[in-house]
Design a protein around this motif. Structure first.
Motif, PDB file in Angstrom:
ATOM      1  N   UNK A  33      31.403  20.917  36.892  1.00  5.85           N
ATOM      2  CA  UNK A  33      31.926  21.962  36.017  1.00  5.85           C
ATOM      3  C   UNK A  33      33.417  21.752  35.790  1.00  5.85           C
ATOM      4  N   UNK A  34      33.824  21.970  34.547  1.00  6.96           N
ATOM      5  CA  UNK A  34      35.237  21.964  34.199  1.00  6.96           C
ATOM      6  C   UNK A  34      35.715  23.413  34.199  1.00  6.96           C
ATOM      7  N   UNK A  35      36.697  23.734  35.038  1.00  7.95           N
ATOM      8  CA  UNK A  35      37.150  25.118  35.232  1.00  7.95           C
ATOM      9  C   UNK A  35      38.429  25.337  34.447  1.00  7.95           C
ATOM     10  N   UNK A  36      38.425  26.375  33.626  1.00  6.10           N
ATOM     11  CA  UNK A  36      39.583  26.693  32.783  1.00  6.10           C
ATOM     12  C   UNK A  36      39.885  28.190  32.874  1.00  6.10           C
ATOM     13  N   UNK A  37      41.103  28.548  33.331  1.00  4.82           N
ATOM     14  CA  UNK A  37      42.163  27.730  33.932  1.00  4.82           C
ATOM     15  C   UNK A  37      41.877  27.474  35.402  1.00  4.82           C
ATOM     16  N   UNK A  38      42.786  26.713  36.014  1.00  2.00           N
ATOM     17  CA  UNK A  38      42.603  26.328  37.406  1.00  2.00           C
ATOM     18  C   UNK A  38      43.271  27.308  38.375  1.00  2.00           C
ATOM     19  N   UNK A  39      43.808  28.407  37.871  1.00  4.35           N
ATOM     20  CA  UNK A  39      44.400  29.433  38.721  1.00  4.35           C
ATOM     21  C   UNK A  39      44.157  30.793  38.085  1.00  4.35           C
ATOM     22  N   UNK A  96      50.999  35.754  46.783  1.00  2.00           N
ATOM     23  CA  UNK A  96      49.650  36.143  47.191  1.00  2.00           C
ATOM     24  C   UNK A  96      48.969  34.939  47.839  1.00  2.00           C
ATOM     25  N   UNK A  97      48.408  35.178  49.026  1.00  2.00           N
ATOM     26  CA  UNK A  97      47.738  34.105  49.754  1.00  2.00           C
ATOM     27  C   UNK A  97      46.225  34.098  49.543  1.00  2.00           C
ATOM     28  N   UNK A  98      45.709  34.971  48.685  1.00  2.00           N
ATOM     29  CA  UNK A  98      44.272  35.026  48.439  1.00  2.00           C
ATOM     30  C   UNK A  98      43.811  33.749  47.727  1.00  2.00           C
ATOM     31  N   UNK A  99      42.612  33.321  48.065  1.00  2.00           N
ATOM     32  CA  UNK A  99      42.038  32.120  47.469  1.00  2.00           C
ATOM     33  C   UNK A  99      40.632  32.425  46.946  1.00  2.00           C
ATOM     34  N   UNK A 100      40.215  31.643  45.951  1.00  2.00           N
ATOM     35  CA  UNK A 100      38.859  31.720  45.414  1.00  2.00           C
ATOM     36  C   UNK A 100      38.209  30.349  45.526  1.00  2.00           C
ATOM     37  N   UNK A 108      32.811  21.833  45.362  1.00  2.00           N
ATOM     38  CA  UNK A 108      33.648  22.987  45.660  1.00  2.00           C
ATOM     39  C   UNK A 108      35.010  22.828  44.985  1.00  2.00           C
ATOM     40  N   UNK A 109      35.465  23.896  44.331  1.00  2.00           N
ATOM     41  CA  UNK A 109      36.768  23.922  43.685  1.00  2.00           C
ATOM     42  C   UNK A 109      37.503  25.174  44.143  1.00  2.00           C
ATOM     43  N   UNK A 110      38.725  24.993  44.622  1.00  2.00           N
ATOM     44  CA  UNK A 110      39.529  26.111  45.099  1.00  2.00           C
ATOM     45  C   UNK A 110      40.530  26.531  44.019  1.00  2.00           C
ATOM     46  N   UNK A 111      40.633  27.842  43.822  1.00  2.00           N
ATOM     47  CA  UNK A 111      41.580  28.406  42.861  1.00  2.00           C
ATOM     48  C   UNK A 111      42.541  29.328  43.597  1.00  2.00           C
ATOM     49  N   UNK A 112      43.813  29.238  43.277  1.00  2.00           N
ATOM     50  CA  UNK A 112      44.791  30.116  43.895  1.00  2.00           C
ATOM     51  C   UNK A 112      45.104  31.294  42.975  1.00  2.00           C
TER      52      UNK A 112
END
Length: 295
Positions: A6-12, A82-86, A117-121
């Protein structure tokens, strides 16, 4: 796999932080492959965010959007950090798989399938406020703090070029004194975007409620069918039990009759009187004596 599923838009995820106001962010997932891809969204702070939907299917060469809502903050973070992650997990699923077919085991790393797995901040931004207008001598003018910051670019012909906000303020200033001016502030782009996303969330919620009602109806229908089948099974068991009791009683009766017959066959039959052969002998002797006597 070299190519991402998957291409994720946007990355944050960018959230506009305003005290006691919720903020929304939309993420688009693009499937560039020719496979069905299932996704699942996780966060380190599930109490602070609402993801709609948090699971789904992206069909080949298609896109899918999900919306993340950050709950209203009582206080604005002083450092805007913010230190939350997705975390977005994705995996290939069979053709024709639907959202209702998604189960948690699809995203378990057991070595038999590929889990991407893709991590988003999370990024916090401050709201953009429009210039303030003050009423001076019966007319509306820009706040001096904003007026001082207006850039003026000199044109070649000597005409000053002001920013659009300053032009709006000048137009307001030229209004007639007797004409009333609506003091209600216009809605900003962020407010329009927020209203639109809220409407999309309501629509998605309605769709989810409809799907839930449909699934509930189907489950109730199946439950009623099972109740009918269970009742029929109970009746069949009762009938078989009665028949089994009857067969046992008939078997016991036959055993008793058989025992009586066996006892009857075992008793000797006693003959009363003279045997037939003895009677015949006596008769012949009588005939012989009579013949002798007459002769």
């Amino acid at each position: 796999m070299n190519k991402e599923l998957l291409d994720i838009r946007p990355r944050e995820l960018k959230f506009t932080v305003e005290r006691k106001k919720r903020s929304l962010c939309s993420i688009q997932l693009v499937n560039n492959s020719n496979q069905y891809v299932a996704f699942k969204v996780k966060t380190t702070s599930p109490k602070n965010y609402c993801v709609q939907p948090n699971t789904g299917i992206v069909q080949p060469s298609s896109t899918c959007n999900f919306t993340v809502t950050m709950q209203a903050q009582q206080e604005t973070p002083p450092d805007m950090q913010c230190k939350d992650k997705f975390l977005i997990q994705s995996t290939i699923v069979p053709f024709g798989t639907t959202e209702e077919d998604i189960i948690p085991s699809m995203f378990m790393k057991d070595g038999s399938k590929y889990i991407e797995e893709n991590k988003l901040k999370v990024v916090l931004v401050t709201p953009v406020h429009s210039p303030k207008l003050q009423r001076i001598n019966g007319t509306l003018k820009l706040d001096r703090a904003h007026e001082a910051s207006i850039p003026r670019n000199q044109m070649l012909n000597g005409v000053e070029n002001y920013s659009p906000s300053y032009m709006v303020a000048s137009a307001v200033e030229e209004l007639k004194p007797g004409k009333e001016v609506d003091s209600k502030p216009a809605k900003s782009v962020e407010e329009f975007k927020l209203e639109k996303e809220i409407e999309e969330l309501k629509l998605a919620k309605d769709n989810e409620e409809k799907k839930l009602a449909k699934v509930t109806g189907e489950l109730n229908s199946k439950l009623n069918e099972w109740k009918v089948k269970l009742s029929e099974a109970d009746n069949s068991i009762t009938k078989l039990t009665v028949e089994g009791t009857t067969i046992i009683q008939e078997r016991d009766s036959l055993r008793q009759e058989l025992a009586v017959l066996r006892r009857t066959n075992g008793v000797r039959v006693v003959t009363v009187g003279f045997p037939f052969l003895f009677v015949c002998m006596i008769g012949l002797i009588g005939v012989a004596l009579g013949y002798i006597l007459h002769s």
